[in-house]
Design a protein around this motif. Structure first.
Motif, PDB file in Angstrom:
ATOM      1  N   LEU A  60      62.804 164.073  80.413  1.00 45.19           N
ATOM      2  CA  LEU A  60      63.051 165.161  81.322  1.00 45.19           C
ATOM      3  C   LEU A  60      62.214 166.425  80.660  1.00 45.19           C
ATOM      4  O   LEU A  60      62.393 166.519  79.704  1.00 45.19           O
ATOM      5  CB  LEU A  60      64.414 165.628  81.604  1.00 45.19           C
ATOM      6  CG  LEU A  60      65.557 164.740  82.202  1.00 45.19           C
ATOM      7  CD1 LEU A  60      66.926 165.146  82.249  1.00 45.19           C
ATOM      8  CD2 LEU A  60      65.142 164.438  83.821  1.00 45.19           C
ATOM      9  N   TYR A  61      61.828 167.193  81.450  1.00 48.25           N
ATOM     10  CA  TYR A  61      61.236 168.721  81.036  1.00 48.25           C
ATOM     11  C   TYR A  61      61.789 169.565  81.718  1.00 48.25           C
ATOM     12  O   TYR A  61      61.591 170.102  82.923  1.00 48.25           O
ATOM     13  CB  TYR A  61      59.889 168.711  81.185  1.00 48.25           C
ATOM     14  CG  TYR A  61      59.352 169.820  80.419  1.00 48.25           C
ATOM     15  CD1 TYR A  61      58.797 169.763  79.155  1.00 48.25           C
ATOM     16  CD2 TYR A  61      59.228 171.011  80.960  1.00 48.25           C
ATOM     17  CE1 TYR A  61      58.347 171.051  78.633  1.00 48.25           C
ATOM     18  CE2 TYR A  61      58.392 172.283  80.294  1.00 48.25           C
ATOM     19  CZ  TYR A  61      58.094 172.221  79.069  1.00 48.25           C
ATOM     20  OH  TYR A  61      57.739 173.241  78.388  1.00 48.25           O
ATOM     21  N   ALA A 121      64.718 170.945  86.309  1.00 43.87           N
ATOM     22  CA  ALA A 121      63.931 169.804  85.723  1.00 43.87           C
ATOM     23  C   ALA A 121      62.572 169.492  86.524  1.00 43.87           C
ATOM     24  O   ALA A 121      62.717 169.286  87.709  1.00 43.87           O
ATOM     25  CB  ALA A 121      64.589 168.502  85.864  1.00 43.87           C
ATOM     26  N   LEU A 122      61.371 169.800  85.850  1.00 39.02           N
ATOM     27  CA  LEU A 122      60.048 169.500  86.592  1.00 39.02           C
ATOM     28  C   LEU A 122      59.736 168.190  86.448  1.00 39.02           C
ATOM     29  O   LEU A 122      60.257 167.492  85.913  1.00 39.02           O
ATOM     30  CB  LEU A 122      59.050 170.739  85.687  1.00 39.02           C
ATOM     31  CG  LEU A 122      59.262 171.889  85.490  1.00 39.02           C
ATOM     32  CD1 LEU A 122      58.072 172.684  84.716  1.00 39.02           C
ATOM     33  CD2 LEU A 122      59.575 172.725  86.703  1.00 39.02           C
ATOM     34  N   PRO A 123      58.980 167.933  87.518  1.00 42.22           N
ATOM     35  CA  PRO A 123      58.599 166.459  87.551  1.00 42.22           C
ATOM     36  C   PRO A 123      57.980 165.962  86.271  1.00 42.22           C
ATOM     37  O   PRO A 123      56.928 166.486  85.901  1.00 42.22           O
ATOM     38  CB  PRO A 123      57.261 166.478  88.742  1.00 42.22           C
ATOM     39  CG  PRO A 123      57.450 167.979  89.452  1.00 42.22           C
ATOM     40  CD  PRO A 123      58.041 168.720  88.585  1.00 42.22           C
ATOM     41  N   LEU A 124      58.347 164.898  86.024  1.00 40.39           N
ATOM     42  CA  LEU A 124      57.786 164.071  84.712  1.00 40.39           C
ATOM     43  C   LEU A 124      58.003 162.620  84.690  1.00 40.39           C
ATOM     44  O   LEU A 124      59.106 162.228  84.936  1.00 40.39           O
ATOM     45  CB  LEU A 124      58.448 164.784  83.618  1.00 40.39           C
ATOM     46  CG  LEU A 124      58.121 164.357  82.166  1.00 40.39           C
ATOM     47  CD1 LEU A 124      56.823 164.671  81.886  1.00 40.39           C
ATOM     48  CD2 LEU A 124      58.997 164.558  81.005  1.00 40.39           C
ATOM     49  N   PHE A 125      56.963 162.202  84.597  1.00 42.12           N
ATOM     50  CA  PHE A 125      57.172 160.465  84.624  1.00 42.12           C
ATOM     51  C   PHE A 125      56.010 160.068  83.704  1.00 42.12           C
ATOM     52  O   PHE A 125      54.773 160.743  83.825  1.00 42.12           O
ATOM     53  CB  PHE A 125      57.080 159.962  85.958  1.00 42.12           C
ATOM     54  CG  PHE A 125      56.113 160.552  86.867  1.00 42.12           C
ATOM     55  CD1 PHE A 125      54.950 159.958  87.210  1.00 42.12           C
ATOM     56  CD2 PHE A 125      56.530 161.820  87.713  1.00 42.12           C
ATOM     57  CE1 PHE A 125      54.072 160.573  88.240  1.00 42.12           C
ATOM     58  CE2 PHE A 125      55.774 162.110  88.947  1.00 42.12           C
ATOM     59  CZ  PHE A 125      54.606 161.585  88.802  1.00 42.12           C
ATOM     60  N   PRO A 126      55.864 158.877  83.382  1.00 38.48           N
ATOM     61  CA  PRO A 126      54.915 158.418  82.562  1.00 38.48           C
ATOM     62  C   PRO A 126      53.540 158.521  82.918  1.00 38.48           C
ATOM     63  O   PRO A 126      52.630 158.951  82.274  1.00 38.48           O
ATOM     64  CB  PRO A 126      55.317 156.914  82.226  1.00 38.48           C
ATOM     65  CG  PRO A 126      56.573 156.804  82.403  1.00 38.48           C
ATOM     66  CD  PRO A 126      56.803 157.775  83.516  1.00 38.48           C
ATOM     67  N   ASN A 127      53.189 158.306  84.089  1.00 40.78           N
ATOM     68  CA  ASN A 127      51.727 158.507  84.843  1.00 40.78           C
ATOM     69  C   ASN A 127      51.496 159.632  85.434  1.00 40.78           C
ATOM     70  O   ASN A 127      50.673 159.756  86.354  1.00 40.78           O
ATOM     71  CB  ASN A 127      51.392 157.349  85.377  1.00 40.78           C
ATOM     72  CG  ASN A 127      51.324 155.940  84.507  1.00 40.78           C
ATOM     73  OD1 ASN A 127      50.842 155.956  83.645  1.00 40.78           O
ATOM     74  ND2 ASN A 127      52.019 154.829  84.913  1.00 40.78           N
TER      75      ASN A 127
END
Length: 143
Positions: A60-61, A121-127
């Motif tokens: 998470l960010y 929480a801002l959008p955050l994912f591996p890609n």
């Protein structure tokens, strides 16, 4: 013998997944650092502390939105949503759950409630692409 074979197969599968997890965590860390670099020095936007070792999964960010930022957390959430950007509010205070309400005392929950009203929480994912992150950053910086 069959049990041993299953254990060995499970072990190999787990080792593969652990290698992937390291890569996934590296990608999320890279994305987190990009947010961190580009969201610094915005009055009223509090960024999370960054950990400089491999102990953090960066799943998470989460920022805090406080005064003097021109929007409340809820208003920023809506502006991001209006721009096609999905964000999330995690960690609802425990006293908000029906099962725990009777244990909460108003004098003990002010910080919890205040913090809950600030976090996003801002959008955050591996890609996640830099283009996607730039869209998030642009909206946040526009106020």
């Amino acid at each position: 013998m069959l049990k041993f074979a299953l254990i060995q197969k499970s072990k190999k599968l787990l080792e593969k997944k652990l290698k992937r997890i390291k890569k996934i965590n590296e990608l999320r860390k890279k994305a987190s650092l990009y947010y961190h670099k580009n969201l610094q020095n915005i009055p009223g936007i509090i960024l999370p502390d960054m950990v400089n070792d491999n102990s953090h999964s960066y799943h998470l960010y989460t920022i805090r939105v406080i005064k003097p930022y021109k929007l409340s957390r809820n208003q920023l959430y809506k502006k991001l949503k209006d721009n096609g950007i999905r964000t999330t509010v995690y960690w609802m205070p425990i006293h908000e759950y029906a099962a725990y309400r009777k244990f909460a005392k108003k004098s003990n929950i002010t910080n919890t409630t205040k913090t809950y009203d600030e976090i996003l929480a801002l959008p955050l994912f591996p890609n996640i692409s830099k283009k996607h992150q730039d869209a998030v950053i642009k909206v946040i910086k526009s106020f």
